[in-house]
Motif scaffolding. Structure first.
Motif, PDB file in Angstrom:
ATOM      1  N   GLY A  77      -0.001   5.114  -6.499  1.00  0.00           N
ATOM      2  CA  GLY A  77      -0.872   5.933  -5.644  1.00  0.00           C
ATOM      3  C   GLY A  77      -0.197   7.237  -5.294  1.00  0.00           C
ATOM      4  N   GLU A  96      -0.872  10.321  -5.700  1.00  0.00           N
ATOM      5  CA  GLU A  96      -1.623  11.417  -5.063  1.00  0.00           C
ATOM      6  C   GLU A  96      -1.831  11.119  -3.575  1.00  0.00           C
ATOM      7  N   ARG A  97      -2.002   9.832  -3.231  1.00  0.00           N
ATOM      8  CA  ARG A  97      -2.172   9.456  -1.818  1.00  0.00           C
ATOM      9  C   ARG A  97      -0.859   9.644  -1.055  1.00  0.00           C
ATOM     10  N   VAL A 112       0.301   4.357   0.859  1.00  0.00           N
ATOM     11  CA  VAL A 112       0.186   5.199   2.063  1.00  0.00           C
ATOM     12  C   VAL A 112       0.959   4.553   3.219  1.00  0.00           C
ATOM     13  N   TYR A 133      -7.884   6.592   3.763  1.00  0.00           N
ATOM     14  CA  TYR A 133      -7.527   5.778   2.597  1.00  0.00           C
ATOM     15  C   TYR A 133      -7.843   4.297   2.773  1.00  0.00           C
ATOM     16  N   SER A 166       0.453  15.665   5.092  1.00  0.00           N
ATOM     17  CA  SER A 166      -0.052  15.551   6.474  1.00  0.00           C
ATOM     18  C   SER A 166       1.113  15.576   7.472  1.00  0.00           C
ATOM     19  N   VAL A 168      -0.518  13.346  -0.381  1.00  0.00           N
ATOM     20  CA  VAL A 168      -1.367  13.806   0.723  1.00  0.00           C
ATOM     21  C   VAL A 168      -0.780  13.344   2.069  1.00  0.00           C
ATOM     22  N   THR A 169      -0.275  12.109   2.094  1.00  0.00           N
ATOM     23  CA  THR A 169       0.352  11.604   3.327  1.00  0.00           C
ATOM     24  C   THR A 169       1.552  12.480   3.695  1.00  0.00           C
ATOM     25  N   ASP A 193       0.847  -1.199   0.000  1.00  0.00           N
ATOM     26  CA  ASP A 193       0.000   0.000   0.000  1.00  0.00           C
ATOM     27  C   ASP A 193       0.888   1.257   0.000  1.00  0.00           C
ATOM     28  N   ILE A 253      -5.384  10.476   7.893  1.00  0.00           N
ATOM     29  CA  ILE A 253      -5.236  10.279   6.438  1.00  0.00           C
ATOM     30  C   ILE A 253      -5.246   8.775   6.120  1.00  0.00           C
ATOM     31  N   TYR A 254      -4.540   8.022   6.957  1.00  0.00           N
ATOM     32  CA  TYR A 254      -4.505   6.566   6.747  1.00  0.00           C
ATOM     33  C   TYR A 254      -5.918   5.986   6.863  1.00  0.00           C
ATOM     34  N   SER A 285       4.681   4.844   2.708  1.00  0.00           N
ATOM     35  CA  SER A 285       5.154   6.201   3.032  1.00  0.00           C
ATOM     36  C   SER A 285       5.211   6.381   4.539  1.00  0.00           C
TER      37      SER A 285
END
Lengths: 299, 245
Positions: free
Chosen positions: B128, B130-131, B45, B210, B138, B134-135, B43, B206-207, B48
């Motif tokens: 992913g 874009e995710r 996210v 998602y 955050s 965003v992560t 994954d 955020i997690y 990351s």
């Protein structure tokens, strides 16, 4: 008389300590004002408040007609040299001065000019931390000059310098004032240094202005006779008996005179002391030092 | 370049001076590489977060010691006099300090391990992106909250040791509170406490978004709101209260 700095009734406290107490002074354009006072008199605080680096508790400060704490335009064309010169150490002097020049709106040729003027060309590649005390002071002056200054505030600018460097700096201040019309506010605790370049002196003690005037007026106000004797204590005792304000410093007896016209009476007293067996080796009539000015306040 | 950019350049040259920053970047890059290599992650996210979570701890300590305590050094050494003697408003100087001592170091220190993860797990992250972005954002918000609070403390206390210690204490108190509130919320079945505890760490929210866990939209706003308030507090303090030594 156009004023570049107006300070009216400014007071500042640090906890219970009154650093400035109802201070009023004006610096006229084109003037060199010497701000005299012992350590802790409030000189640095006054300069910081004048630049807007510190808040005042009361009173009015107008730098170039503007309040420097709230209006940054007040500091346009105002250079500053702090007591402990400090510039960022992570850049070379030249790199830092180029950045500072752009902040002040000066050009790279101005940077080359001040580096040359202050003899820093061969040190331009060094960082500030790699410079000697004298060169650090010169770098700080170069920084101040890049502001295209009409006014420079210098807080004890000679304090870290040797006598030769001190003299050079005082000459530079005189030149900048004479040739470029730059106004100066120079603080110091050494009266002879500032009195030789200043057109006006203000004496600050315990946060209060205790004397102001031309250097000549202030120095003439409290002349001192320095008498060298093989028996300073004996001479001091005779002089005290005659009502003189006397202090013994080694082989010297320092006598505070009320005016220069007291000389004749003093010489007569010394003559009598000599006849009484107290050897007088020499007499100098000298100007007042800061200590004498401060003693004058206490008297 | 404008005046503010030149002052920022000068200040950044101090914040990012070697060897401190270099060593930290190598460490967080290596740590990120090890953590995503020793466990199977698919994954983007989660990958990351594996790299960024320990980096955030190191970053918080960097922000406390180099960023905020560095400001007290500026004050004590007299360099702050130089900054404030420029014909620039105090608000701009405060903004310079926030950007050069919080935002840029955070972006850099959080960005390097992410690049390493991207190199190691390219296809996973690119799928992913874009995710991942965003992560990353955050974590920047979380760091901006810590960094701005530390800066405020530093401007107030003007002592390197005290501001460093207080900043580290604030960080550990905040993270402990976040964990304790979440745990208490779960044990007594209080959703609001659990949500508050989780919301104090934005990457967790955020997690949750998602992976499709329960979350409240308000949880997404807490850290950005606190970070914005902390930034405003720094600017306000600098404009209204701050004095050099």
């Amino acid at each position: 008389m156009a004023l570049i700095l107006e300070i009216k009734g400014v007071s500042k406290r640090f906890g219970g300590f009154k650093a400035l107490d109802d201070v009023t002074l004006h610096v006229a354009r084109g003037d060199i004002m010497g701000l005299l006072g012992p350590n802790g008199a409030g000189k640095s605080t006054l300069i910081k408040i004048s630049l807007g680096l510190m808040r005042r508790d009361s009173g009015i400060v107008l730098l170039r007609g503007l309040d420097p704490f709230s209006d940054p335009d007040a500091r346009k064309g105002v250079g500053v040299i702090f007591e402990r010169p400090m510039l960022p150490e992570s850049l070379t002097i030249e790199d830092f001065l180029r950045r500072a020049a752009r902040i002040y709106g000066s050009s790279d040729s101005d940077v080359r000019g001040v580096l040359k003027q202050l003899g820093l060309e061969s040190h331009a590649w060094k960082t500030f931390g790699e410079l000697s005390a004298g060169l650090k002071q010169r770098a700080a002056i170069a920084h101040a000059l890049l502001s295209n200054p009409e006014f420079i505030m210098a807080d004890e600018p000679t304090s870290n310098l040797d006598p030769v460097e001190r003299l050079k700096l005082l000459r530079l201040i005189e030149e900048l004032n004479r040739d470029h019309g730059i106004t100066f506010l120079v603080s110091s605790h050494i009266i002879h240094e500032v009195s030789r370049i200043s057109s006006t002196l203000v004496v600050l003690n315990r946060g209060r202005v205790i004397a102001r005037g031309s250097p000549q007026d202030l120095v003439m106000k409290a002349p001192i006779a320095r008498v060298r004797s093989q028996n300073p204590e004996g001479l001091a005792s005779i002089l005290r008996g005659e009502g003189y304000d006397v202090a013994v410093e080694g082989l010297n007896v320092m006598i505070r005179l009320k005016s220069y016209s007291d000389n004749a009476a003093l010489l007569e007293t010394l003559s009598r002391a000599s006849r009484a067996g107290v050897t007088v080796l020499g007499v100098d009539i000298i100007g007042a030092g800061l200590e004498e000015l401060l003693r004058g306040e206490a008297a | 370049m404008t005046r503010i950019q030149h002052v920022m350049y000068i200040d950044l040259s101090d914040v990012l001076r070697p060897p401190g920053i270099d060593i930290l970047l190598v460490l967080v890059a290596a740590l990120g590489a090890i953590l995503v290599s020793i466990q199977p992650v698919t994954d983007p996210v989660l990958a990351s977060m594996l790299a960024l979570e320990p980096t955030l701890v190191a970053l918080a300590i960097f922000l406390a010691l180099r960023g905020a305590a560095g400001v007290t050094w500026l004050v004590q050494s007299g360099i702050m006099h130089v900054y404030l003697s420029y014909p620039m408003s105090r608000a701009l100087i405060a903004l310079v300090l926030i950007v050069s001592r919080v935002i840029i170091p955070s972006s850099l220190i959080l960005g390097v391990p992410l690049v390493v993860v991207l190199i190691l797990l390219g296809p996973t992250l690119i799928g992913g992106v874009e995710r991942v972005a965003v992560t990353y954002l955050s974590y920047i918000y979380q760091a901006a909250l810590y960094g701005s609070l530390f800066l405020l403390v530093a401007l107030r206390v003007k002592s390197q040791a005290t501001s460093g210690l207080l900043s580290v204490a604030i960080y550990f108190t905040y993270t402990a509170m976040s964990t304790i509130l979440g745990s208490i919320g779960r044990s007594i079945g209080s959703d609001s406490l659990k949500m508050l505890g989780d919301a104090m760490h934005l990457p967790n929210v955020i997690y949750a978004v998602y992976v499709g866990s329960d979350y409240d939209f308000k949880q997404l706003l807490l850290v950005p709101l606190l970070a914005t308030l902390a930034v405003i507090a720094v600017i306000y303090y600098m404009v209204r209260r701050f004095e050099t030594l």
